[in-house]
Write a protein that holds these residues in place. Structure first.
Motif, PDB file in Angstrom:
ATOM      1  N   ALA A   1       0.833  -1.203   0.000  1.00  0.00           N
ATOM      2  CA  ALA A   1       0.000   0.000   0.000  1.00  0.00           C
ATOM      3  C   ALA A   1       0.870   1.257   0.000  1.00  0.00           C
ATOM      4  N   ILE A   2       1.904   1.269   0.811  1.00  0.00           N
ATOM      5  CA  ILE A   2       2.807   2.417   0.879  1.00  0.00           C
ATOM      6  C   ILE A   2       3.528   2.606  -0.451  1.00  0.00           C
ATOM      7  N   SER A   3       3.985   1.523  -1.029  1.00  0.00           N
ATOM      8  CA  SER A   3       4.652   1.594  -2.335  1.00  0.00           C
ATOM      9  C   SER A   3       3.716   2.189  -3.382  1.00  0.00           C
ATOM     10  N   TYR A   4       2.458   1.773  -3.350  1.00  0.00           N
ATOM     11  CA  TYR A   4       1.469   2.299  -4.295  1.00  0.00           C
ATOM     12  C   TYR A   4       1.268   3.803  -4.082  1.00  0.00           C
ATOM     13  N   LEU A   5       1.098   4.228  -2.833  1.00  0.00           N
ATOM     14  CA  LEU A   5       0.908   5.651  -2.549  1.00  0.00           C
ATOM     15  C   LEU A   5       2.119   6.467  -2.997  1.00  0.00           C
ATOM     16  N   LYS A   6       3.314   5.970  -2.711  1.00  0.00           N
ATOM     17  CA  LYS A   6       4.538   6.658  -3.143  1.00  0.00           C
ATOM     18  C   LYS A   6       4.563   6.802  -4.657  1.00  0.00           C
TER      19      LYS A   6
ATOM     20  N   LEU B   1       1.062   9.196   5.941  1.00  0.00           N
ATOM     21  CA  LEU B   1       1.807   8.931   7.166  1.00  0.00           C
ATOM     22  C   LEU B   1       1.596   7.471   7.512  1.00  0.00           C
ATOM     23  N   ASN B   2       2.681   6.772   7.787  1.00  0.00           N
ATOM     24  CA  ASN B   2       2.614   5.382   8.222  1.00  0.00           C
ATOM     25  C   ASN B   2       2.757   5.395   9.737  1.00  0.00           C
ATOM     26  N   LEU B   3       1.693   5.064  10.430  1.00  0.00           N
ATOM     27  CA  LEU B   3       1.685   5.146  11.886  1.00  0.00           C
ATOM     28  C   LEU B   3       2.085   3.820  12.502  1.00  0.00           C
ATOM     29  N   TYR B   4       3.265   3.802  13.059  1.00  0.00           N
ATOM     30  CA  TYR B   4       3.763   2.594  13.700  1.00  0.00           C
ATOM     31  C   TYR B   4       3.190   2.481  15.103  1.00  0.00           C
TER      32      TYR B   4
ATOM     33  N   PRO C   1      -5.113   4.134  13.062  1.00  0.00           N
ATOM     34  CA  PRO C   1      -5.009   3.526  11.735  1.00  0.00           C
ATOM     35  C   PRO C   1      -3.552   3.270  11.332  1.00  0.00           C
ATOM     36  N   ASP C   2      -3.372   2.305  10.430  1.00  0.00           N
ATOM     37  CA  ASP C   2      -2.035   1.997   9.931  1.00  0.00           C
ATOM     38  C   ASP C   2      -1.483   3.119   9.055  1.00  0.00           C
ATOM     39  N   ILE C   3      -2.345   3.669   8.217  1.00  0.00           N
ATOM     40  CA  ILE C   3      -1.929   4.707   7.266  1.00  0.00           C
ATOM     41  C   ILE C   3      -2.957   5.825   7.276  1.00  0.00           C
TER      42      ILE C   3
ATOM     43  N   ALA D   1      -8.150   7.529   6.372  1.00  0.00           N
ATOM     44  CA  ALA D   1      -7.450   6.602   7.255  1.00  0.00           C
ATOM     45  C   ALA D   1      -7.672   5.180   6.752  1.00  0.00           C
ATOM     46  N   PHE D   2      -6.604   4.384   6.808  1.00  0.00           N
ATOM     47  CA  PHE D   2      -6.673   2.981   6.406  1.00  0.00           C
ATOM     48  C   PHE D   2      -6.220   2.096   7.556  1.00  0.00           C
ATOM     49  N   GLU D   3      -7.071   1.151   7.922  1.00  0.00           N
ATOM     50  CA  GLU D   3      -6.705   0.099   8.862  1.00  0.00           C
ATOM     51  C   GLU D   3      -6.633  -1.170   8.025  1.00  0.00           C
ATOM     52  N   LEU D   4      -5.437  -1.616   7.711  1.00  0.00           N
ATOM     53  CA  LEU D   4      -5.250  -2.745   6.809  1.00  0.00           C
ATOM     54  C   LEU D   4      -5.465  -4.063   7.540  1.00  0.00           C
TER      55      LEU D   4
END
Length: 95
Positions: free
Chosen positions: A12-17, A24-27, A37-39, A49-52
């Motif tokens: 998902a992050i790769s796609y957004l990039k 923001l990737n929330l660790y 949320p994760d992202i 917000a995305f909760e994967l």
């Protein structure tokens, strides 16, 4: 071994990039708040917000609380289970 949700998150992050979308990737750590949320992304001017999730996993109670708060603030909250579902959501928001 990488967990399935982490693999989905990486895709998902790769796609957004690749699309040039701010995110923001929330660790998760013990001090930053449980259930967030994760992202979080800004897509077409919208707070999203995305909760994967993967497999049989569902939102936990603390994650449901964040979803309620986000929606109450007129933000968008999604819980996609696959990269295809994630991409479909993002593409719909970009239209």
């Amino acid at each position: 071994m990488t967990k399935p949700e982490k693999k989905l998150q990486d895709k998902a992050i790769s796609y957004l990039k690749g699309r040039g979308i701010y995110y923001l990737n929330l660790y998760g750590d013990g001090r930053s708040g449980k259930g967030k949320p994760d992202i979080i992304a800004c897509i077409n001017g919208l707070f999203v917000a995305f909760e994967l999730k993967v497999g049989e996993n569902d939102l936990q109670d603390d994650q449901k609380l964040h979803r309620i708060r986000i929606k109450r603030s007129n933000g968008l909250h999604y819980a996609p289970y696959t990269i295809h579902e994630f991409i479909s959501i993002v593409e719909d928001l970009l239209k």
